[in-house]
Design a protein around this motif. Structure first.
Motif, mmCIF file in Angstrom:
data_model
loop_
_atom_site.group_PDB
_atom_site.id
_atom_site.type_symbol
_atom_site.label_atom_id
_atom_site.label_comp_id
_atom_site.label_asym_id
_atom_site.label_seq_id
_atom_site.Cartn_x
_atom_site.Cartn_y
_atom_site.Cartn_z
ATOM 1 N N ASP A 42 -6.483 -2.802 9.346
ATOM 2 C CA ASP A 42 -6.080 -4.121 8.864
ATOM 3 C C ASP A 42 -5.269 -3.975 7.592
ATOM 4 O O ASP A 42 -5.635 -3.210 6.693
ATOM 5 C CB ASP A 42 -7.303 -4.997 8.562
ATOM 6 C CG ASP A 42 -7.981 -5.506 9.817
ATOM 7 O OD1 ASP A 42 -7.448 -5.280 10.917
ATOM 8 O OD2 ASP A 42 -9.055 -6.128 9.698
ATOM 9 N N VAL A 43 -4.174 -4.717 7.501
ATOM 10 C CA VAL A 43 -3.353 -4.783 6.291
ATOM 11 C C VAL A 43 -3.460 -6.196 5.743
ATOM 12 O O VAL A 43 -3.036 -7.155 6.385
ATOM 13 C CB VAL A 43 -1.883 -4.426 6.578
ATOM 14 C CG1 VAL A 43 -1.038 -4.588 5.312
ATOM 15 C CG2 VAL A 43 -1.771 -3.007 7.123
ATOM 16 N N VAL A 44 -4.044 -6.305 4.557
ATOM 17 C CA VAL A 44 -4.329 -7.609 3.961
ATOM 18 C C VAL A 44 -3.127 -8.094 3.167
ATOM 19 O O VAL A 44 -2.422 -7.311 2.528
ATOM 20 C CB VAL A 44 -5.587 -7.520 3.061
ATOM 21 C CG1 VAL A 44 -5.830 -8.826 2.324
ATOM 22 C CG2 VAL A 44 -6.796 -7.156 3.911
ATOM 23 N N GLU A 45 -2.928 -9.382 3.198
ATOM 24 C CA GLU A 45 -1.811 -10.017 2.505
ATOM 25 C C GLU A 45 -1.825 -9.711 1.010
ATOM 26 O O GLU A 45 -2.871 -9.669 0.366
ATOM 27 C CB GLU A 45 -1.892 -11.534 2.707
ATOM 28 C CG GLU A 45 -0.734 -12.317 2.113
ATOM 29 C CD GLU A 45 -0.796 -13.776 2.495
ATOM 30 O OE1 GLU A 45 0.248 -14.327 2.882
ATOM 31 O OE2 GLU A 45 -1.887 -14.380 2.407
ATOM 32 N N GLY A 46 -0.631 -9.465 0.471
ATOM 33 C CA GLY A 46 -0.489 -9.289 -0.964
ATOM 34 C C GLY A 46 -0.992 -7.976 -1.502
ATOM 35 O O GLY A 46 -1.288 -7.857 -2.687
ATOM 36 N N THR A 47 -1.084 -6.943 -0.648
ATOM 37 C CA THR A 47 -1.564 -5.632 -1.089
ATOM 38 C C THR A 47 -0.491 -4.579 -0.838
ATOM 39 O O THR A 47 0.414 -4.767 -0.019
ATOM 40 C CB THR A 47 -2.848 -5.216 -0.352
ATOM 41 O OG1 THR A 47 -2.588 -5.188 1.062
ATOM 42 C CG2 THR A 47 -3.983 -6.180 -0.640
ATOM 43 N N VAL A 48 -0.620 -3.456 -1.541
ATOM 44 C CA VAL A 48 0.200 -2.275 -1.274
ATOM 45 C C VAL A 48 -0.716 -1.208 -0.701
ATOM 46 O O VAL A 48 -1.681 -0.794 -1.354
ATOM 47 C CB VAL A 48 0.883 -1.751 -2.549
ATOM 48 C CG1 VAL A 48 1.648 -0.462 -2.242
ATOM 49 C CG2 VAL A 48 1.832 -2.789 -3.130
ATOM 50 N N THR A 49 -0.424 -0.782 0.516
ATOM 51 C CA THR A 49 -1.212 0.246 1.198
ATOM 52 C C THR A 49 -0.362 1.494 1.344
ATOM 53 O O THR A 49 0.772 1.424 1.830
ATOM 54 C CB THR A 49 -1.649 -0.244 2.593
ATOM 55 O OG1 THR A 49 -2.460 -1.411 2.469
ATOM 56 C CG2 THR A 49 -2.426 0.846 3.329
#
Length: 286
Positions: A42-49
């Protein structure tokens, strides 16, 4: 109406923007990602992964599948809850921007024309190039500090300058989500920091959600909110940099003996590899 490049409210929610479910991806007869039953992320909104891992572990393959550049063998990629493979290409391109590992442009293409290509997903037969599009391109060039190169052919720029121009194109595209495949490859350290500073500003000031593949673990720890460590096509561990970059992870994922200390500049984990000579010296002293 002019496209607003800012996203002031992004980052205040925990909405999932990108998700992989049971993803299995490969080339020819080789399954590169998800061979152990499928990869979930999952890639959450407003994050840098930042996706990290040794060579050949499937980092870029995973990113290409998330970008719809590579069709999964099994499983799905969801963009804002919709299967990305069932979405119209132009719809995807207004939400998801992609900077591949080695982007190419036609020879002789000038910088302003390349950045203008970011507006193509917004064109329709009833809405062609407009003053609003021109304003967005001008702003994207100014924001990335590349306005002075607007009339220069792309191939005349340095590697770091070209990367900033490609990011300008992604910014002009107006997408909320950016996928960057090794954006610092072949750049010297000063230009690596320059490009990653720009990515950080995109996140902090423009509210972009970013997923990037990085090789440099210390830069990944400094610039990412979340690290995803891959090994043999699966996720070995993920979380905050301090939770992922441990001495055990270095051994298990990278096959590397290392000491982890606090970065005196950023306060993030700093990986100090322990070479054979140092290990032999330590053994002889013990």
């Amino acid at each position: 109406m002019t496209t607003d490049l800012t996203r002031p409210d992004v980052g205040k929610t925990t909405r999932t923007r990108l998700r992989t479910e049971g993803l299995q991806v490969g080339y020819d007869d080789e399954l590169v990602v998800g061979a152990d039953g499928g990869l979930d992320l999952d890639v959450v909104e407003g994050t840098v992964t930042a996706v990290i891992g040794p060579n050949g572990c499937g980092k870029s393959t995973l990113l290409r599948a998330m970008a719809r550049l590579l069709a999964p063998r099994h499983g799905h990629v969801l963009l804002d809850g919709q299967r990305i493979d069932r979405m119209p290409s132009k719809q995807v391109a207004t939400v998801l921007g992609v900077l591949p590992q080695d982007p190419v442009a036609p020879e002789g293409l000038v910088v302003a024309d390349l950045v203008a290509r970011g507006r193509h997903p917004h064109q329709r037969w009833f809405r062609q190039w407009s003053p609003d599009d021109e304003a967005v391109v001008t702003e994207a060039l100014a924001w990335t500090g590349t306005s002075e190169f607007a009339d220069r052919p792309l191939e005349t720029l340095s590697g770091g300058q070209r990367q900033r121009v490609w990011i300008s194109m992604a910014l002009a595209q107006g997408t909320d989500v950016l996928l960057l495949d090794e954006p610092t490859t072949f750049l010297d350290l000063a230009h690596q920091v320059d490009v990653l500073d720009l990515v950080e500003r995109l996140h902090r000031e423009r509210g972009r959600t970013v997923v990037m593949v990085l090789h440099d673990l210390n830069l990944a720890a400094r610039y990412a909110d979340r690290l995803v460590a891959m090994h043999d096509g699966r996720i070995a561990c993920s979380g905050a940099p301090a939770d992922v970059l441990t001495e055990q992870t270095m051994r298990d994922v990278f096959g590397l003996e290392a000491k982890i200390v606090e970065d005196p500049v950023s306060g993030t984990p700093l990986v100090l590899p322990v070479g054979r000579r140092q290990r032999e010296r330590d053994d002889s002293d013990s």
